[in-house]
Structure formats: structure tokens, C-alpha cells
Design a protein around this motif. Structure first.
Motif, PDB file in Angstrom:
ATOM      1  N   ARG A   1       0.836  -1.200   0.000  1.00  0.00           N
ATOM      2  CA  ARG A   1       0.000   0.000   0.000  1.00  0.00           C
ATOM      3  C   ARG A   1       0.873   1.252   0.000  1.00  0.00           C
ATOM      4  N   LEU A   2       0.500   2.227  -0.809  1.00  0.00           N
ATOM      5  CA  LEU A   2       1.194   3.511  -0.849  1.00  0.00           C
ATOM      6  C   LEU A   2       0.186   4.629  -0.652  1.00  0.00           C
ATOM      7  N   LEU A   3       0.420   5.453   0.355  1.00  0.00           N
ATOM      8  CA  LEU A   3      -0.399   6.641   0.623  1.00  0.00           C
ATOM      9  C   LEU A   3       0.438   7.876   0.369  1.00  0.00           C
ATOM     10  N   ILE A   4      -0.062   8.769  -0.503  1.00  0.00           N
ATOM     11  CA  ILE A   4       0.612  10.040  -0.768  1.00  0.00           C
ATOM     12  C   ILE A   4      -0.332  11.164  -0.369  1.00  0.00           C
ATOM     13  N   ASP A   5       0.028  11.839   0.704  1.00  0.00           N
ATOM     14  CA  ASP A   5      -0.803  12.919   1.250  1.00  0.00           C
ATOM     15  C   ASP A   5      -0.068  14.250   1.132  1.00  0.00           C
ATOM     16  N   THR A   6       0.659  14.415   0.051  1.00  0.00           N
ATOM     17  CA  THR A   6       1.402  15.653  -0.205  1.00  0.00           C
ATOM     18  C   THR A   6       0.614  16.479  -1.221  1.00  0.00           C
ATOM     19  N   HIS A   7       0.212  17.687  -0.841  1.00  0.00           N
ATOM     20  CA  HIS A   7      -0.710  18.470  -1.652  1.00  0.00           C
ATOM     21  C   HIS A   7       0.044  19.318  -2.678  1.00  0.00           C
ATOM     22  N   VAL A   8       0.348  18.718  -3.820  1.00  0.00           N
ATOM     23  CA  VAL A   8       1.065  19.434  -4.869  1.00  0.00           C
ATOM     24  C   VAL A   8       0.075  20.078  -5.829  1.00  0.00           C
ATOM     25  N   MET A   9       0.559  21.106  -6.539  1.00  0.00           N
ATOM     26  CA  MET A   9      -0.272  21.804  -7.516  1.00  0.00           C
ATOM     27  C   MET A   9      -0.093  21.202  -8.908  1.00  0.00           C
ATOM     28  N   GLY A  10      -1.166  21.274  -9.685  1.00  0.00           N
ATOM     29  CA  GLY A  10      -1.072  20.872 -11.082  1.00  0.00           C
ATOM     30  C   GLY A  10      -1.084  19.375 -11.276  1.00  0.00           C
ATOM     31  N   ASP A  11      -0.534  18.940 -12.407  1.00  0.00           N
ATOM     32  CA  ASP A  11      -0.556  17.531 -12.777  1.00  0.00           C
ATOM     33  C   ASP A  11       0.503  16.748 -12.022  1.00  0.00           C
ATOM     34  N   LEU A  12       0.175  15.517 -11.687  1.00  0.00           N
ATOM     35  CA  LEU A  12       1.176  14.637 -11.102  1.00  0.00           C
ATOM     36  C   LEU A  12       2.159  14.209 -12.197  1.00  0.00           C
ATOM     37  N   PRO A  13       3.369  13.826 -11.803  1.00  0.00           N
ATOM     38  CA  PRO A  13       4.413  13.580 -12.808  1.00  0.00           C
ATOM     39  C   PRO A  13       4.187  12.310 -13.618  1.00  0.00           C
ATOM     40  N   GLN A  14       4.639  12.358 -14.846  1.00  0.00           N
ATOM     41  CA  GLN A  14       4.741  11.150 -15.670  1.00  0.00           C
ATOM     42  C   GLN A  14       6.157  10.623 -15.525  1.00  0.00           C
ATOM     43  N   VAL A  15       6.285   9.400 -15.070  1.00  0.00           N
ATOM     44  CA  VAL A  15       7.618   8.866 -14.815  1.00  0.00           C
ATOM     45  C   VAL A  15       7.828   7.577 -15.589  1.00  0.00           C
ATOM     46  N   GLY A  16       9.061   7.381 -16.020  1.00  0.00           N
ATOM     47  CA  GLY A  16       9.418   6.183 -16.783  1.00  0.00           C
ATOM     48  C   GLY A  16       9.814   5.041 -15.885  1.00  0.00           C
ATOM     49  N   ALA A  17       8.978   4.727 -14.911  1.00  0.00           N
ATOM     50  CA  ALA A  17       9.245   3.634 -13.981  1.00  0.00           C
ATOM     51  C   ALA A  17       7.929   2.968 -13.634  1.00  0.00           C
ATOM     52  N   ARG A  18       8.011   1.717 -13.217  1.00  0.00           N
ATOM     53  CA  ARG A  18       6.823   0.937 -12.858  1.00  0.00           C
ATOM     54  C   ARG A  18       6.925   0.524 -11.402  1.00  0.00           C
ATOM     55  N   PHE A  19       5.858   0.741 -10.669  1.00  0.00           N
ATOM     56  CA  PHE A  19       5.798   0.362  -9.264  1.00  0.00           C
ATOM     57  C   PHE A  19       5.078  -0.983  -9.182  1.00  0.00           C
ATOM     58  N   GLU A  20       5.812  -2.008  -9.514  1.00  0.00           N
ATOM     59  CA  GLU A  20       5.241  -3.347  -9.666  1.00  0.00           C
ATOM     60  C   GLU A  20       4.681  -3.902  -8.356  1.00  0.00           C
ATOM     61  N   ALA A  21       5.275  -3.514  -7.231  1.00  0.00           N
ATOM     62  CA  ALA A  21       4.901  -4.121  -5.959  1.00  0.00           C
ATOM     63  C   ALA A  21       3.669  -3.491  -5.320  1.00  0.00           C
ATOM     64  N   ILE A  22       3.226  -2.358  -5.833  1.00  0.00           N
ATOM     65  CA  ILE A  22       2.120  -1.635  -5.219  1.00  0.00           C
ATOM     66  C   ILE A  22       0.785  -2.107  -5.794  1.00  0.00           C
ATOM     67  N   THR A  23      -0.092  -2.563  -4.911  1.00  0.00           N
ATOM     68  CA  THR A  23      -1.430  -2.979  -5.331  1.00  0.00           C
ATOM     69  C   THR A  23      -2.519  -2.056  -4.790  1.00  0.00           C
ATOM     70  N   GLU A  24      -2.170  -1.233  -3.788  1.00  0.00           N
ATOM     71  CA  GLU A  24      -3.136  -0.293  -3.217  1.00  0.00           C
ATOM     72  C   GLU A  24      -2.522   1.101  -3.207  1.00  0.00           C
TER      73      GLU A  24
END
Length: 362
Positions: free
Chosen positions: A145-168
């Protein structure tokens, strides 16, 4: 051999042949169990650079679960090393690319506001990188599980990586965040997605194209369902939990094909009718339709095979007298008023006495 039969088997520190290791690797890919066997030392060393906080046994588990044969491990490690570098570069560029104006209001951002936004983006970057490198998870009981509670402005980033282990994945914002589509493409194995407080406007297409989702929450995200998104949403037949509360939906989603749904939250969404198929859902346990514009509740509510949970809520709707009569019957049958006070008294104001059926009578 089933995984349960090999529980406790430890083959570590044995000079296993290449042929035996190949069999263990195939078994691990099918059962996610590597029997304590050790991957080639040179591969372990490279993997430790990628995942510095993982224990040796976990390192071996990661290596044996990689696709292909033992010889393919080196190729996958090269890919992962490149991916880690790309992730850092993509996030670094995004963290520096702070908008000059507020993405929603269009008002200019002063130097102090832009500096604060960059700090938030750098924090976001650090959290994502820790996650990718499988550093100690936020939730030790649920490392997927990954929780991101950081309030950034605008679009979230497009990244060239895969978070294979995250299901939630859970994203919490303050309505300054906007497009999440490109970001979500880096999480290919999600079965649970919750986004709260983002200015999404509609259900992202990437979400609608994730058939393995069983939990979907998009509360308070300014979601207006388009004809196409409403149609695609109705086809997400694996959903067990759906939360679209606090959104001006504009359209009523059709739930006829969501046969696995157990929990539905559609409070304060401007609905004028009960979603089609709602009371045909045999698994439904929790329902919240509070604070809408619904007048008619169908008699189908009386046919639900199992009573709704006590926290289910139909209050705050301009219900017709016929609907209230159905709710009164439901209250007498189940003892649950669904938080509608009028359902606890007859039309003449006489208090009603619940007479819930015993399990043998249901």
C-alpha cells in the motif's frame, strides 16, 4: 508441489546446481516462494544497490520472481538500474518545473508560494523513490500500500518507472492537484485506488481501463460523469467497493453489472434517482445515498436478501410518501431505518415496532 507443502523449507547456503536453481525459479514465479535458495552472488550484489534496505532473503525472492530464466536476471537488473535513473531524472525535472500560476485559479504565484510548492514536490519525489527502492513501507502490515498525502499543484508527474509491488494506492489532495492519468500508468497491478480532493473533472480513462480494480474511491474530486465514462464505469464488474461521494456526477451510474459490489457511497452527488440495478445486488451490505434529490425508492429494496448495515444512509432526500412507506416496511422487517427518521413512524405518527426476521425465516 503446492506452496503450503513447502512452508518452512529452507535451502539457503547450499551449493545448488544451476538446473536446480532453474526449477526453483520457475516454482517461485508460479507460487512466489523461493524456498530460501540463494540467487547467483553477482546478481544479489546488483540487487542490493537497487534495494539497499531489503534483507538477503527478500533480495533472493525479488530475483527469483523476475521473469525468465537465471540468465535473464542480469538483463532485468540492467533494465531496473536504468529505470531507477530515469525515475530520478523525471522526478527531479518535475520538482523544478513549478507553475508560475495557480493551475485552477490562474492567479500568479509569488516567490514564496513557488518555493513552498517546490518543497512539496521534492517531498513527493523522495517518497516515490523510497517506494520504488522498496525501503521500509509506511504500513508494515501492508507493504503493498502507498499513501501520498502531499498536496502538490497541477498535474502529477509522468515517470518512466513501474511500481510493480504496489497494489493499493491512495492519493489525498486539496483540490490543487489535477491530472493523474500519466502518473497512474506507472502502477500496473492496482486492485485498490482511492483519490480524494483532486480536481479530476471526470473519471480518468486509465482508471476505467483497469479491470482488476475491486476498490475504487474518487470522493470530492469534481467528477462530472460523461456519457462515455458513465458507460465504462458501469462495466467495471469486479468492483466490490465504490465511493463517488461529494461529486456533481450529473449522470446516474448503472450498477446492473456490478454483481460483486458490497459497499456503495454516492452521498451528496446530485442524484435524482436510485442507480439502476442497485437493489438487485445480492452482495450489497453498505449503502449511502444521503443528501441527494431522490424522490422514489423502488419496492425492490424489500427484496434484498440480506439487511443493509446499520450505517447505511438514505437521509436528506425529498422522498415521496410511497417511498417512505417502503422504508417503513423495510424498518419493520429489519429494524434499520436507513437513517430516515420518518421510516420509524407510521403515516399518522404512530411509532413502528421492528419485527426482524430470524435467520431461519430469511
Amino acid at each position: 508441489m503446492p506452496a503450503a507443502a513447502t512452508q518452512g523449507l529452507d535451502l539457503s547456503a547450499n551449493p545448488l546446481s544451476a538446473a536446480t536453481l532453474e526449477k526453483i525459479k520457475s516454482y517461485c514465479q508460479a507460487n512466489r516462494v523461493h524456498l530460501g535458495a540463494d540467487a547467483p552472488p553477482q546478481d544479489q550484489a546488483r540487487a542490493r544497490m537497487l534495494y539497499p534496505t531489503l534483507a538477503d532473503d527478500d533480495i533472493n525472492g525479488v530475483l527469483f520472481q523476475l521473469p525468465g530464466t537465471l540468465d535473464d536476471i542480469s538483463l532485468h537488473l540492467t533494465r531496473l538500474e536504468t529505470e531507477a535513473q530515469t525515475l530520478d531524472a523525471d522526478l527531479s525535472q518535475w520538482a523544478l518545473d513549478v507553475p508560475l500560476q495557480h493551475p485552477l485559479h490562474g492567479t500568479p504565484l509569488d516567490e514564496q508560494s513557488r518555493a513552498a510548492e517546490q518543497v512539496r514536490r521534492l517531498s513527493f519525489k523522495a517518497q516515490l523513490q523510497r517506494c520504488w527502492h522498496r525501503e521500509p513501507p509506511q504500513d508494515a502490515m501492508n507493504p503493498q500500500r502507498l499513501l501520498i498525502d502531499t498536496h502538490v499543484m497541477g498535474d502529477l508527474p509522468q515517470v518512466g518507472a513501474r511500481f510493480e509491488a504496489i497494489t493499493e494506492l491512495e492519493l489525498v489532495g486539496d483540490k490543487s492537484g489535477m491530472d493523474v492519468s500519466a502518473f497512474l500508468k506507472s502502477f500496473p497491478h492496482l486492485n485498490s485506488l482511492s483519490i480524494s480532493g483532486y480536481a479530476l473533472r471526470d473519471v480518468p480513462q486509465v482508471v476505467l481501463n483497469t479491470p482488476r480494480l475491486i476498490v475504487l474511491g474518487l470522493d470530492d474530486c469534481d467528477v462530472h460523469l460523461s456519457a462515455s465514462s458513465a458507460d465504462a464505469l458501469s462495466g467495471m464488474s469486479n468492483l466490490e467497493f465504490l465511493d463517488l461521494e461529494e461529486n456533481p456526477l450529473g449522470r446516474t451510474p448503472d450498477l446492473s453489472h456490478m454483481h460483486k459490489l458490497t459497499t456503495l457511497y454516492l452521498g451528496h452527488t446530485g442524484l435524482t434517482e436510485v442507480p439502476p440495478g442497485l437493489f438487485s445486488l445480492s452482495q450489497l451490505r453498505a449503502l449511502n445515498l444521503r443528501n441527494n434529490l431522490i424522490r422514489e425508492i423502488p419496492s425492490d429494496i424489500l427484496e434484498l436478501p440480506t439487511p443493509l448495515d446499520d450505517d447505511s444512509d438514505l437521509s436528506g432526500n425529498p422522498l415521496s410518501e410511497q417511498s417512505l412507506e417502503y422504508l417503513r416496511q423495510y424498518y419493520v422487517l429489519t429494524g434499520n431505518s436507513l437513517n430516515v427518521e420518518e421510516a420509524t413512524v407510521a403515516a399518522d405518527g404512530t411509532p413502528l415496532t421492528p419485527q426482524p426476521m430470524r435467520p431461519s425465516e430469511a
